[in-house]
Design an enzyme around this catalytic site. Structure first.
Site, short mmCIF file in Angstrom:
data_model
loop_
_atom_site.label_atom_id
_atom_site.label_comp_id
_atom_site.label_asym_id
_atom_site.label_seq_id
_atom_site.Cartn_x
_atom_site.Cartn_y
_atom_site.Cartn_z
N CYS A 21 58.51 75.08 14.34
CA CYS A 21 57.32 74.29 14.66
C CYS A 21 57.57 73.57 15.99
O CYS A 21 58.67 73.61 16.55
CB CYS A 21 57.03 73.28 13.56
SG CYS A 21 58.35 72.06 13.33
N HIS A 50 67.61 71.27 10.10
CA HIS A 50 68.34 71.84 8.98
C HIS A 50 68.41 73.36 9.09
O HIS A 50 67.66 74.09 8.43
CB HIS A 50 67.68 71.43 7.65
CG HIS A 50 67.96 70.01 7.26
ND1 HIS A 50 67.16 69.29 6.41
CD2 HIS A 50 68.96 69.17 7.61
CE1 HIS A 50 67.66 68.08 6.25
NE2 HIS A 50 68.74 67.99 6.98
N HIS A 84 64.52 64.47 12.23
CA HIS A 84 64.05 63.86 10.98
C HIS A 84 63.76 62.36 11.13
O HIS A 84 63.13 61.77 10.25
CB HIS A 84 65.09 64.05 9.88
CG HIS A 84 65.50 65.47 9.70
ND1 HIS A 84 66.71 65.96 10.16
CD2 HIS A 84 64.87 66.53 9.14
CE1 HIS A 84 66.80 67.25 9.88
NE2 HIS A 84 65.70 67.62 9.26
N CYS A 106 60.73 63.99 15.52
CA CYS A 106 59.47 64.70 15.66
C CYS A 106 58.34 63.69 15.83
O CYS A 106 58.27 62.70 15.09
CB CYS A 106 59.21 65.56 14.42
SG CYS A 106 57.57 66.31 14.39
N GLU A 136 64.56 62.25 6.46
CA GLU A 136 63.28 61.71 6.92
C GLU A 136 62.87 60.49 6.10
O GLU A 136 62.36 59.51 6.64
CB GLU A 136 62.19 62.79 6.83
CG GLU A 136 60.86 62.29 7.37
CD GLU A 136 59.72 63.27 7.16
OE1 GLU A 136 58.58 62.81 6.95
OE2 GLU A 136 59.98 64.49 7.22
N CYS A 205 52.61 67.26 7.80
CA CYS A 205 52.35 67.76 9.15
C CYS A 205 51.62 69.10 9.12
O CYS A 205 51.65 69.84 8.12
CB CYS A 205 53.66 67.85 9.94
SG CYS A 205 54.62 69.34 9.65
N SER A 233 66.82 72.34 3.51
CA SER A 233 65.56 72.21 4.23
C SER A 233 64.43 71.99 3.23
O SER A 233 64.07 72.89 2.47
CB SER A 233 65.29 73.48 5.06
OG SER A 233 63.95 73.50 5.52
#
EC number: 1.17.7.4
Length: 334
Positions: A21, A50, A84, A106, A136, A205, A233
């Site tokens: 992404c 990850h 993260h 991100c 995260e 997201c 992940s």
């Protein structure tokens, strides 16, 4: 090896979008650019994303992965924070040591941080829907003071939560959750706490949502659904769950060719294939090539969205040139 006419047939349904992404692309690019500009070593706190292939590739370029800032020497070299996100205490500690740090969080995770802080600014207790211990979640909770946020993992947590003021609640979510699972938890929260405030925009997201929608479209009738991704992940593990719920007979999370469950691939069958947001396309290509060596493969593309998003790196790195090989690695194709 028999000739191609003698090979058993196999259909591969390729999901699109899949793989990297924009946030992952940006984070990897930041490490590569930092190495180009500052030379090795460049320190990276935790895995930048990850994926073992990516981490090993960056390590071979000169990145040094550390658990905490205490593991970084005072040698003037930069340290990068992972995609993260990190608690506020981490950049504060880096600044106190006068370290050169580059935050690769991100932008969509940073958006969740801002949403959570806005809830607090407006006098609300924050409910964070996510998985305990995920980097995260640790980073998002670390934007707030103790007592300002409660982690909600399941609908049982919703039932057990007793707020000080039911009229002063707001929620956010981890960006990589299952859309369907999260909707159930949020519905339970809204039923118990009708005055609870939602974030100003969706927390999960676009990339997570898009990959899950493609998996749902490709899963019905698949004998095996392969998701390329790391075992730690979150978004990759959710894709396996989504595939099995959507009609795949079996799902498998693999890191590469060596993990393929050949006994689950029937001749003449259908294998669906996707990749988590931190899995490079080179791993997908290798899996397709391995299938072609054993089967007469027909590839069907299942496209449910087109992604054009891109996130720029910080200004200090934008003028640093990359070679064609660097760009191929950043894009996941080398």
């Amino acid at each position: 090896m028999p000739n191609s006419q003698a090979k058993p047939k196999l259909t591969i349904r390729m999901c699109e979008p899949r793989g990297f992404c924009a946030g992952v692309d940006r984070a990897i690019q930041i490490v590569v650019l930092a190495l180009k500009k500052h030379g090795a070593p460049v320190y990276v706190r935790h895995e930048i994303v990850h994926n073992r292939y990516v981490v090993e590739g960056l390590r071979n370029m000169g990145a040094v992965f550390v658990k905490e800032l205490d593991d970084v020497p005072d040698d003037g070299q930069p340290v990068v924070f992972s995609a993260h996100g990190v608690p506020k205490s981490v950049p504060a500690a880096a600044a106190a040591r006068e370290m050169l740090y580059l935050d690769a969080t991100c932008p969509l995770v940073s958006k969740v941080h801002k949403q959570a802080m806005l809830h607090v600014k407006r006098g609300r207790h924050v409910l964070l829907v996510g998985h305990k211990g995920h980097p995260e979640v640790i980073g998002t909770m670390g934007q707030l003071l103790p007592g300002e946020v409660t982690l909600i993992e399941t609908e049982d947590d919703v039932a057990a939560f007793v707020p000080a003021d039911p009229a002063a609640l707001g929620f956010v979510t981890q960006t990589t959750l299952s859309v369907d699972d999260t909707s159930g938890i949020i519905a339970a929260l809204q039923a118990r706490f009708p005055d609870m405030q939602a974030p100003s925009s969706e927390s999960i997201c676009y990339a997570t949502t898009n990959r899950q929608e493609a998996v749902k479209a490709a899963a019905p009738g698949a004998d095996l659904f392969i998701v390329v991704g790391a075992p730690n992940s979150s978004n990759s593990k959710r894709l396996v769950e989504v595939a099995e719920r959507a009609g795949a007979m079996q799902g498998a999370l693999v890191e590469g060719v060596a993990d393929l469950p050949w006994d689950c691939v029937p001749p003449g069958g259908v294998v669906a294939l996707s990749a988590g947001a931190s899995a490079p396309e080179i791993l997908v290509d290798a899996i397709v090539d391995e299938f072609r060596s054993r089967f007469e493969v027909t590839v069907e593309l299942v496209r449910t969205a087109e992604e054009t998003e891109s996130f720029p790196v910080m200004r200090s790195l934008r003028e640093t040139p990359l070679t064609a090989a660097d760009m191929a690695f950043v894009s996941g194709r080398n």
